[in-house]
Every structure is written in structure tokens, then in C-alpha cells.
Design an enzyme around this catalytic site. Sequence first.
Site, PDB file in Angstrom:
ATOM      1  N   HIS A   1      -9.080   6.927   2.420  1.00  0.00           N
ATOM      2  CA  HIS A   1      -9.645   7.180   3.747  1.00  0.00           C
ATOM      3  C   HIS A   1     -10.832   8.123   3.704  1.00  0.00           C
ATOM      4  CE1 HIS A   1      -8.939   6.296   8.064  1.00  0.00           C
ATOM      5  NE2 HIS A   1      -8.204   5.339   7.547  1.00  0.00           N
TER       6      HIS A   1
ATOM      7  N   GLU B   1      -4.670  -7.344   4.700  1.00  0.00           N
ATOM      8  CA  GLU B   1      -3.825  -6.256   5.194  1.00  0.00           C
ATOM      9  C   GLU B   1      -3.011  -6.766   6.387  1.00  0.00           C
ATOM     10  OE1 GLU B   1      -6.004  -2.947   6.856  1.00  0.00           O
ATOM     11  OE2 GLU B   1      -4.385  -1.550   6.420  1.00  0.00           O
TER      12      GLU B   1
ATOM     13  N   ARG C   1     -13.770  -5.250   2.501  1.00  0.00           N
ATOM     14  CA  ARG C   1     -12.716  -5.209   3.515  1.00  0.00           C
ATOM     15  C   ARG C   1     -13.228  -5.408   4.937  1.00  0.00           C
ATOM     16  NH1 ARG C   1      -9.510  -1.636   4.566  1.00  0.00           N
ATOM     17  NH2 ARG C   1      -7.831  -3.138   4.722  1.00  0.00           N
TER      18      ARG C   1
ATOM     19  N   GLU D   1      -8.790   2.264  -2.126  1.00  0.00           N
ATOM     20  CA  GLU D   1      -9.576   1.945  -0.919  1.00  0.00           C
ATOM     21  C   GLU D   1     -10.347   3.143  -0.399  1.00  0.00           C
ATOM     22  OE1 GLU D   1      -7.218  -0.153   1.911  1.00  0.00           O
ATOM     23  OE2 GLU D   1      -8.254   0.714   3.632  1.00  0.00           O
TER      24      GLU D   1
ATOM     25  N   ARG E   1       0.848  -1.188   0.000  1.00  0.00           N
ATOM     26  CA  ARG E   1       0.000   0.000   0.000  1.00  0.00           C
ATOM     27  C   ARG E   1       0.883   1.236   0.000  1.00  0.00           C
ATOM     28  NH1 ARG E   1      -3.979   2.112   4.821  1.00  0.00           N
ATOM     29  NH2 ARG E   1      -2.050   3.171   5.409  1.00  0.00           N
TER      30      ARG E   1
ATOM     31  N   TRP F   1     -11.722  11.583   8.552  1.00  0.00           N
ATOM     32  CA  TRP F   1     -10.341  11.239   8.929  1.00  0.00           C
ATOM     33  C   TRP F   1      -9.696  10.613   7.737  1.00  0.00           C
ATOM     34  CZ3 TRP F   1      -9.417   6.624  12.730  1.00  0.00           C
ATOM     35  CH2 TRP F   1      -8.078   6.181  12.613  1.00  0.00           C
TER      36      TRP F   1
ATOM     37  N   TYR G   1      -2.817  11.117   6.103  1.00  0.00           N
ATOM     38  CA  TYR G   1      -3.142   9.794   6.640  1.00  0.00           C
ATOM     39  C   TYR G   1      -2.115   8.763   6.149  1.00  0.00           C
ATOM     40  CZ  TYR G   1      -4.838   5.115   6.803  1.00  0.00           C
ATOM     41  OH  TYR G   1      -4.878   3.766   6.992  1.00  0.00           O
TER      42      TYR G   1
ATOM     43  N   GLU H   1     -13.823  -1.487   5.788  1.00  0.00           N
ATOM     44  CA  GLU H   1     -13.219  -1.663   7.113  1.00  0.00           C
ATOM     45  C   GLU H   1     -14.139  -1.179   8.228  1.00  0.00           C
ATOM     46  OE1 GLU H   1      -9.584   0.538   6.328  1.00  0.00           O
ATOM     47  OE2 GLU H   1     -10.175   2.064   7.764  1.00  0.00           O
TER      48      GLU H   1
ATOM     49  N   ASP I   1      -4.999   3.994  -0.112  1.00  0.00           N
ATOM     50  CA  ASP I   1      -6.146   4.232   0.774  1.00  0.00           C
ATOM     51  C   ASP I   1      -6.476   5.723   0.779  1.00  0.00           C
ATOM     52  OD1 ASP I   1      -8.042   4.252   2.784  1.00  0.00           O
ATOM     53  OD2 ASP I   1      -6.858   3.076   4.201  1.00  0.00           O
TER      54      ASP I   1
HETATM   55  O1  EZ4 Z   1      -7.579   3.959   9.755  1.00  0.00           O
HETATM   56  O2  EZ4 Z   1      -7.582   0.968  11.676  1.00  0.00           O
HETATM   57  O3  EZ4 Z   1      -6.629   0.401   6.002  1.00  0.00           O
HETATM   58  N1  EZ4 Z   1      -6.405   0.677   7.133  1.00  0.00           N
HETATM   59  C1  EZ4 Z   1      -6.869   1.738   7.755  1.00  0.00           C
HETATM   60  C2  EZ4 Z   1      -6.561   1.879   9.232  1.00  0.00           C
HETATM   61  C3  EZ4 Z   1      -7.692   2.579   9.952  1.00  0.00           C
HETATM   62  C4  EZ4 Z   1      -7.671   2.340  11.433  1.00  0.00           C
HETATM   63  C5  EZ4 Z   1      -8.928   2.881  12.098  1.00  0.00           C
HETATM   64  O4  EZ4 Z   1      -8.929   2.604  13.432  1.00  0.00           O
HETATM   65  O5  EZ4 Z   1      -7.505   2.552   7.130  1.00  0.00           O
HETATM   66  O6  EZ4 Z   1      -5.358   2.555   9.413  1.00  0.00           O
HETATM   67 CO    CO Z   2      -8.197   1.782   5.269  1.00  0.00          CO
END
Ligand code: EZ4
Ligand code: CO
Length: 403
Positions: A211, A338, A282, A235, A147, A403, A159, A261, A209
Site C-alpha cells: 500500500h 482480486e 492492476r 503489490e 493475499r 495510506w 492496512y 489500482e 500489499d
Molecule cells: O485500498 O480499494 O488491493 N486492494 C486495495 C484496496 C484499496 C481500496 C481503496 O479504495 O489496496 O483495499
Molecule cells: Co492494493
Amino acid sequence: MSITAARVIVCSPGRNFVTLKIETSDGLTGVGDATLNGRELAVAAYLTEHVVPLLIGRDPARIEDTWQYLYKGAYWRRGPVTMTAIAAVDTALWDLKGKMAGLPVYQLLGGRSRSGVTVYGHANGSSLDALLSSVAGFVDRGYRAVRIQAAIPDISEIYGVTSAAIYEPASAAIPAESVWSTEHYLAHIPSVFARVREEFGPALRLLHDVHHRLTPIEAARLGKSLEPYALTWLEDPVPAELPDGYRLIRQHTTTPLAVGEVFNSIWDCERLIREQLIDYVRATVVHAGGLTHLRRIFDLAALHHVRTGSHGATDLSPVCMSAALHLDLAVPNFGLQEYMPHAPETDEVFPHGYRYEDGYLHAAETPGLGVDIDEAAVRAADAKGHAWRNPVWRYEDGSFAEW
Ligand code: EZ4
Ligand code: CO
């Protein structure tokens, strides 16, 4: 045989974990992960106050019936707190069933569909050179999938980007709020992937990702701009409450999409899967109702050409990782797992038999899940957990971002 005790154990070996340990009249024990990052004690209270009293005296062999009892019997269904609590019970009962049968859990799930579980690691860097050497480190260690999270010029916090050995976004303090710029991000990311592909060639599987930071049309543009670099998945490009967002992205790009997730139920992804709006689901053991329910999600996915890609961050305990590996080994439509190695102090509290070798994780061959919690290793100061809060982001104008 009956359940004689069930204990909720909170600990903080580097970060907070909640574990359920079930004991039976035959002297066997089973463990389940109950960790809901940032909201840990809500699940601990749900278990202690509402679930544990119902378990005493039940037959631990009745996994499905116990799942139905806790899901339908609560009346209030679904939601991360409820489903994480159910997951902990379900996982512990599968661990117990493996021990009763004298078999590793993957054998009870139908046996092996593959020789090992292909994992992806997290490469990142605060400069392009740092990122490239981070990717090279994973390649050297045998990883087949990586990743990629990159620093973005003019954005101070990103992030997934850190100089620490182990990425840890949460903190004990009320987190500082970071600023996000979609414009800078979209302008920069394609050049990062161009460079990584150029350096590492076509065979390495690359992931990214987002996010949840983008709107569907922004994500569509990103997916399109990344097509030349053939990602394995993009992702969480947008939050998934609205499945139509994924339809819009899909209409514009062949970059594969992964999400899930934060899912806690099959009803979070039934439409995304049935209408083939995603390529990888996921969802995880701990947050999606345990092995029993996650197997149901993965079986639905198998019907619709969707593969698995379970969340495996360090805020899921080694108990969850152990359980995930047994399911990953068994299901026909496994995609990727992951894998972020835990801190050494976490591994010490959760002795486990799974091991990494040459790009694959291998489940323990011992009866059950092959993991335990060593309560003697929990430090007194960590036995109640610590305040642990997730980061917060805002756009440049001060409005709230994901986030
Ligand atoms: O932000 O597990 O793909 N993994 C992620 C993680 C999540 C955290 C949230 O608690 O996006 O890093
Ligand atoms: Co993620």
C-alpha cells in the site's frame, strides 16, 4: 437505435456506489460503475452536468467513437474523475451491445481464453494464529491464491488487518490518523511468510500489499527478504508516479511486482510496461476508462510479458466486477483477479449472475454483463450516499505517510 436517457444513481448499501444506467429507444438498458471511493459525488456531478446531456440521441452501438468523443472532446484529459465517468459510459454501452447481440460480453471481446477466472482472497489476522486460520479458511473454500496481511508488533493499525467479517477501511467520520513504522514492518514481515509457507506448502500462491508505504530501496530489501517464500506478487511497494522507483526495486530482487489500482490511463503505466519494470498491471474497468481502455492497457501489457491483476475491492461495485470478469476471460495475458465478496446488502441492490466456485469466478452467461441495479432495493435513507472517507497515516515523527 438511440440513447433516450442516462441516469446517475447514488446509493449506499453498506458503502457508497455510483451507477450510470443508460436507456435506449428500443427499451434496452445498460449499466456502468462510476464509483470513485471517497470522491463519489465528484464523478456523479461530472456525469450529470457534463456527460449525460451529450449522450442523449447518440447511437449506443458506437462505443469507440463515444469513448473518443468523451476523452478528446473534454480537452482536459485523464485524471480519476474524468476516466471513471468515461468508464461508466463505456461499460454501460458494452452491456447494451451484449444485449443487442444476445451474447455475454466476453464473446464480443474474442471469446474465452480460459474456463474460469482465478481469484485471490484476503487473509489477515491480528495474531499469527488468527492469520493462519484465516488462510486455512480460504484454502478450505478452494482458493488457489491468497493475499497475506499481518499484524505488526508495536504498530496498532495495519492496512488490511481487521477482526470484522468484511474489511472496510473507510468511515463516515473524519478518519483517525494512524501511526506507521517502516522499521517494525520490515523486521517482522519475512517471518510471517516463512510461517505461512511452512504451513501451506509451495503450491499456494501468496501475495502481499505494501500500500505504497516504502521507498524504493526499502521495497528492494523487502522483496529480497521475501524471495525464499516465492510470492506471486508484491503489490504497490512504492507509489508509481516515478517509474524509476520500480527500476531500482527490480535491480535488487526477483520478487514479482504488481501496481496499478490507482491508474486511470495507459499513460500511467506505458513506461512501466514497455520497460518491463512490473509483472502485473492492476488497473480496473471502473477507474481506467472502461472495457475499451483497459483492453488497450492489457494488450500493451501482453506485448511485454506483463499479466493482468485487476483491483477487485469492495469499493468497486458488482457492476465493475461483472465487467472485469468478461475481460479476464477473454485476454490471453490474464494473471489473477482480486476478489472481496460484497456485503449481502450490496449484492441485493446489484443482482448479478457471476458466481464463485472452487477458486474461480465464472461470468454470467446471459446477454450483456449479467448485472443490474435494483432501484427498488435502494433504501431511501441511502439514496444520496453518505460521507465516506479513507484512512490517513503518519510516520512516528508525525510526517505524512501514504495510506
Ligand atoms: O485500498 O480499494 O488491493 N486492494 C486495495 C484496496 C484499496 C481500496 C481503496 O479504495 O489496496 O483495499
Ligand atoms: Co492494493
